[in-house]
Design an enzyme around this catalytic site. Structure first.
Site, PDB file in Angstrom:
ATOM      1  N   ASP A 151      37.473  31.198 -11.417  1.00  0.00           N
ATOM      2  CA  ASP A 151      38.729  31.108 -10.668  1.00  0.00           C
ATOM      3  C   ASP A 151      38.349  30.902  -9.200  1.00  0.00           C
ATOM      4  OD1 ASP A 151      40.948  31.617  -9.105  1.00  0.00           O
ATOM      5  OD2 ASP A 151      41.706  33.249 -10.352  1.00  0.00           O
ATOM      6  N   LYS A 205      45.550  27.203  -4.055  1.00  0.00           N
ATOM      7  CA  LYS A 205      45.743  27.496  -2.626  1.00  0.00           C
ATOM      8  C   LYS A 205      45.523  26.352  -1.631  1.00  0.00           C
ATOM      9  CE  LYS A 205      45.856  32.427  -2.519  1.00  0.00           C
ATOM     10  NZ  LYS A 205      45.546  33.116  -3.770  1.00  0.00           N
ATOM     11  N   PHE A 249      41.918  39.328  -9.398  1.00  0.00           N
ATOM     12  CA  PHE A 249      43.301  38.854  -9.267  1.00  0.00           C
ATOM     13  C   PHE A 249      43.387  37.433  -9.789  1.00  0.00           C
ATOM     14  CE2 PHE A 249      46.884  36.753  -7.298  1.00  0.00           C
ATOM     15  CZ  PHE A 249      47.893  37.654  -7.572  1.00  0.00           C
TER      16      PHE A 249
END
Ligand SMILES: *Cc1c(COP(=O)(O)O)cnc(C)c1O
Length: 395
Positions: free
Chosen positions: A222, A251, A137
């Protein structure tokens, strides 16, 4: 009361999320309260975002202090908080330079653009393909969706961008075989998050690094979900003895304020020159001041060490549950990025936990994901495990 609010929300907000029928009003530490005054222990942390919990006093203070001084002037000028935050990130990682943006997807967009630009600057214009992982993702913008290895998320948005290839996670041979003369980079989450909390096999990431070096291509990690202490190291790559060429963060970087960052080694970063890439809000003073305070608190209060220790304890407790309940197929993860795969749908269990005052998350229909604030205590974990034990016993 809440039902009216929810009815209004569903009228005026686009239905991109299936939300729980609760209006959350405030938070403190690992606790949240809804409109009716019910309290919840938070094992979601805004999807691995609020690592210091809610309303951390010194983060609130640095935010309001900076709001009093300067909100925003754009990146046409230098500002102190941005420089300090970039310096902290550079001093504490493999990287030499940082690009700031506003979200995870944007950080990955920047990484994809930098990888292509790097080879273009070297005169290798045909080198643009990126290999990503199945079940990965990387975001919802067009390029990051194209880089995401989950077909169900791409449905209805065809054609996605050309130039992305996919191989199974944890299969170094498949990766090596996929490399073509036109490949410029490998994009990978060191631990897959949304795809199901999947850890790399021992040595896998070292093989990935070796494959990149031999092919002369870039390795992009990532770490949007795994970074900022989540796995029990500041960055997940530190567990595996492997450094990337480019890394993306978002995040937890400002504990809930929107920020993204793309970090790289100098040699690669220098492919970006004035005009190459930009962001109006990227690295704006209020958010970078808060983010810097988040990182200083994490350092000072030894939050990463706490995460590492309590993550081991939490995983042991989940394994204890697995011994007791046939329906649990697998317990996995690292630090406070933990998953529990069930042989049934996890949705009803999430709902029952919520009724009992615990917020947990379910991904890929059958994997319960536990991503609490890193400041979570044993007593909270014990309470959740007891609740899960009772729910599983009764079902
Ligand atoms: C959440 C996430 C993203 C996307 O971040 P947004 O801020 O929602 O755009 C990208 N990669 C990973 C690994 C993520 O967990």
């Amino acid at each position: 009361m809440s039902s009216e609010t929810i009815k209004k929300a569903d009228e005026v907000i686009m239905g991109t999320y299936k939300r729980f029928p609760t209006v959350i009003e405030k938070g403190k530490g690992c606790r949240l309260w809804d409109k009716e005054g019910r309290s919840y222990t938070d094992f979601v942390a805004g999807i691995a975002v609020c690592n210091l919990g809610h309303a951390h006093p010194s983060v609130v203070k640095s935010l309001s202090n900076q709001a009093d001084i300067l909100f925003h002037v754009s990146n046409l000028y230098y500002t102190f908080p941005q420089i300090e935050l970039a310096s902290w990130l550079v001093e504490n990682s493999f990287a030499d330079q940082v690009f700031f943006c506003n979200s995870g997807a944007e950080a990955n967009e920047a990484a994809i653009k930098l990888a292509r630009k790097y080879f273009s600057e070297k005169g290798e214009k045909g080198r643009y393909r990126i290999i990503a992982m199945e079940k990965s993702f990387h975001g919802r913008t067009m390029a990051t969706l194209s880089a995401t290895g989950q077909d169900k998320l791409k449905k209805g948005f065809d054609p996605v961008l050309e130039g992305f290839d996919f191989v199974p996670f944890n299969d170094a041979k498949a990766l090596e075989d996929k490399i073509e003369p036109s490949t410029c980079a490998i994009l990978i989450e060191p631990v897959q998050g949304e795809g199901g909390v999947r850890c790399p096999d021992p040595d896998y990431l070292q093989s990935v690094r070796r494959i990149c070096d031999e092919a002369g291509i870039l390795l992009i990690f990532d770490e949007i979900q795994t970074g900022i202490g989540r796995t029990g190291k500041l960055f997940a790559y530190e567990h595996f003895g492997v450094k990337p060429d480019i890394m993306t963060l978002a995040k937890a970087l400002a504990n809930g304020l929107p920020i993204g960052a793309m970090l790289a080694r100098e040699q690669i970063a220098s492919a970006f020159v004035p005009g190459s890439h930009a962001s109006t809000f990227g690295g704006t003073p209020v958010i970078t001041a808060a983010s810097l305070e988040v990182l200083k608190v994490i350092e000072k209060e030894k939050i990463v060490e706490h995460c590492r220790e309590i993550g081991v304890y939490f995983k042991e407790r989940l394994l204890w549950l697995k011994e007791r309940h046939e329906v649990i197929e697998d317990v996995r993860g690292i630090g406070l990025l933990l998953g529990m795969k069930l042989k049934t749908d996890g949705g009803p269990i999430v709902k029952k936990c919520m009724d009992q005052g615990f917020l947990i998350n379910c991904i890929q229909d059958c994997i319960l994901r536990f991503i609490p604030p890193l400041i979570i205590e044993k007593s909270d974990i014990d309470a959740l495990v007891k609740c899960l034990d009772e729910i599983l016993m009764a079902s």
